[in-house]
Design an enzyme around this catalytic site. Structure first.
Site, PDB file in Angstrom:
ATOM      1  N   ASP A 190      -9.274   6.432  -1.008  1.00 33.96           N
ATOM      2  CA  ASP A 190      -8.266   7.566  -1.580  1.00 33.96           C
ATOM      3  C   ASP A 190      -8.848   8.043  -2.888  1.00 33.96           C
ATOM      4  O   ASP A 190     -10.044   7.959  -2.851  1.00 33.96           O
ATOM      5  CB  ASP A 190      -7.088   6.539  -1.787  1.00 33.96           C
ATOM      6  CG  ASP A 190      -7.253   5.608  -2.722  1.00 33.96           C
ATOM      7  OD1 ASP A 190      -8.553   5.302  -3.212  1.00 33.96           O
ATOM      8  OD2 ASP A 190      -6.512   4.890  -3.378  1.00 33.96           O
ATOM      9  N   GLU A 240       0.853  -1.207  -0.235  1.00 31.73           N
ATOM     10  CA  GLU A 240      -0.129   0.227  -0.002  1.00 31.73           C
ATOM     11  C   GLU A 240       0.863   1.212  -0.110  1.00 31.73           C
ATOM     12  O   GLU A 240       0.504   2.413  -0.537  1.00 31.73           O
ATOM     13  CB  GLU A 240      -1.117  -0.200   1.217  1.00 31.73           C
ATOM     14  CG  GLU A 240      -2.096  -0.962   0.993  1.00 31.73           C
ATOM     15  CD  GLU A 240      -3.088  -0.729  -0.139  1.00 31.73           C
ATOM     16  OE1 GLU A 240      -3.060   0.537  -0.612  1.00 31.73           O
ATOM     17  OE2 GLU A 240      -3.672  -1.666  -0.866  1.00 31.73           O
ATOM     18  N   TYR A 279      -6.169   6.263   4.765  1.00 32.92           N
ATOM     19  CA  TYR A 279      -6.183   5.300   3.667  1.00 32.92           C
ATOM     20  C   TYR A 279      -5.568   4.142   4.075  1.00 32.92           C
ATOM     21  O   TYR A 279      -5.980   3.001   4.174  1.00 32.92           O
ATOM     22  CB  TYR A 279      -5.708   5.923   2.652  1.00 32.92           C
ATOM     23  CG  TYR A 279      -5.839   4.841   1.493  1.00 32.92           C
ATOM     24  CD1 TYR A 279      -6.962   4.285   0.960  1.00 32.92           C
ATOM     25  CD2 TYR A 279      -4.412   4.198   0.964  1.00 32.92           C
ATOM     26  CE1 TYR A 279      -6.572   3.302  -0.056  1.00 32.92           C
ATOM     27  CE2 TYR A 279      -4.219   3.183   0.291  1.00 32.92           C
ATOM     28  CZ  TYR A 279      -5.678   2.680  -0.350  1.00 32.92           C
ATOM     29  OH  TYR A 279      -5.500   1.691  -1.347  1.00 32.92           O
TER      30      TYR A 279
END
Ligand code: SF4
Length: 356
Positions: A145, A44, A127
């Site tokens: 996001d 991520e 996020y």
């Protein structure tokens, strides 16, 4: 957005349709092999501002070198930056490493599974926190996001500026309602895949969309007008003369950037800001700033690089020096072969081609 946004939105049918589609169409990505929170976390962070295809080889390389939080915590920062070289936004790598060190010291190497502890780690914003909690720990947490907001601006027909923090917050509130409570991990990943493959920024492929019948923008034919996003400020251009300075042994000067700020601790060739400086004065500037006597030679080329908030325009010049010793601590003479051992930003990697 109004309180009525979710009224007449069939949440359970929506969940069924999107999860069904995901089950059959999910992308085969290396961080999806298992639900290891460390791998989800690394992926991520790498995926912020960066495309999946670019991330995949970096992810493999990173996991090969640092397969566990302990390996990353113990690694030398320069080594981590070298592994990250070319991926950009280097503060991501530094923050990730310091957060991982905290996980090792404070949480016995286990990535926290509650929002407070996880969210307090360096570089873990709302996020990333939501992505880790949902994907790795299967908790019904939103991971909102830009992609997420694009998709749901269209589905729910939200005509507000998604660059505003309060609009993001409202999307998060909606997501607590809409997210599947049975399988939040698949739900969030399904939305990520939908945004990446079908509900793309330009020309979304509504004909193939598994949730077309739920989509309000599609029903009104306004899918390409959403999301609403205020334009970013134009990036400021900064001009530099970047120098390939060689001594008589053929060594070249490199410089380590400061410990904080843009591209912190990475290496580069010396750069002279020339916004208010004539080329004529470059040699003087180098003598004063670096304590190195150089003779400017020919121009070798030009390199441009765009950051999120600024642009570099580098005129690359060859130069020579008779010195073999450097007094400035942040400068170093290296051979061409040794350049490979240092982490450089992409713009300066391009300059290496002009050395030959
Ligand atoms: S119907 Fe079109 S705009 Fe709506 S979610 Fe699907 S791809 Fe996106």
């Amino acid at each position: 957005m109004s309180e009525n946004t979710l009224q007449s939105f069939n949440i359970s049918r929506f969940q069924e349709d999107i999860l069904d589609w995901y089950e059959k169409n999910k992308r085969d990505l290396p961080w999806r092999q298992d639900q290891d929170p460390y791998k989800v976390w690394v992926s991520e962070i790498m995926l912020q501002q960066t495309k999946v295809d670019t991330v995949i080889p970096y992810f493999y390389k990173f996991m090969d070198k640092y397969p566990t939080v302990y390996d990353l915590a113990e690694a030398d920062e320069q080594d981590v930056l070298k592994t990250w070289e070319g991926l950009g936004y280097y503060s991501r790598a530094r923050n990730l490493q310091s957060a991982v060190r905290e996980v090792v010291e404070k949480y016995d190497g286990v990535v926290p599974n509650n929002p407070e502890e996880l969210g307090s780690l360096k570089g873990v914003g709302s996020y990333t926190r939501g992505a880790i909690l949902s994907i790795a720990y299967n908790q019904p947490e939103p991971a909102v996001d830009g992609n997420f907001m694009r998709v749901f601006s269209r589905i729910l027909k939200v005509e507000e500026d998604i660059s505003k923090a309060k609009v993001k917050k409202l999307f998060e509130d909606y997501m607590y309602e809409i997210i599947s409570k049975e399988d939040p991990s698949s739900f969030n990943q399904a939305i990520m895949d939908l945004g990446a493959t079908i509900c793309t920024p330009k020309s979304p492929m509504c004909m193939f969309c598994p949730v077309q019948e739920h989509c309000r923008a599609y029903a009104e034919g306004i899918e390409e007008e959403l999301p609403i996003k205020s334009k970013k400020k134009k990036q400021k251009v900064k001009r530099y003369v970047a120098l390939l300075v060689r001594n008589e042994k053929g060594q070249v000067i490199i410089e380590q950037r400061p410990e904080s700020g843009l591209l912190a601790n990475l290496w580069q060739f010396p750069m002279v800001p020339v916004d208010n400086l004539e080329l004529l004065h470059v040699e003087n500037w180098v003598r004063k700033e670096y304590g190195v006597e150089i003779d400017l030679d020919e121009k070798r080329g030009n390199v441009k690089h765009v950051f999120s908030h600024l642009k570099w325009n580098l005129d690359v010049y060859a130069a020579s020096t008779k010195q073999d010793v450097l007094e400035n601590d942040r400068l170093r003479f290296v051979t061409i072969e040794e350049l490979d051992e240092y982490p450089f930003p992409v713009s300066h990697q391009k300059m290496m081609d002009l050395l030959k």
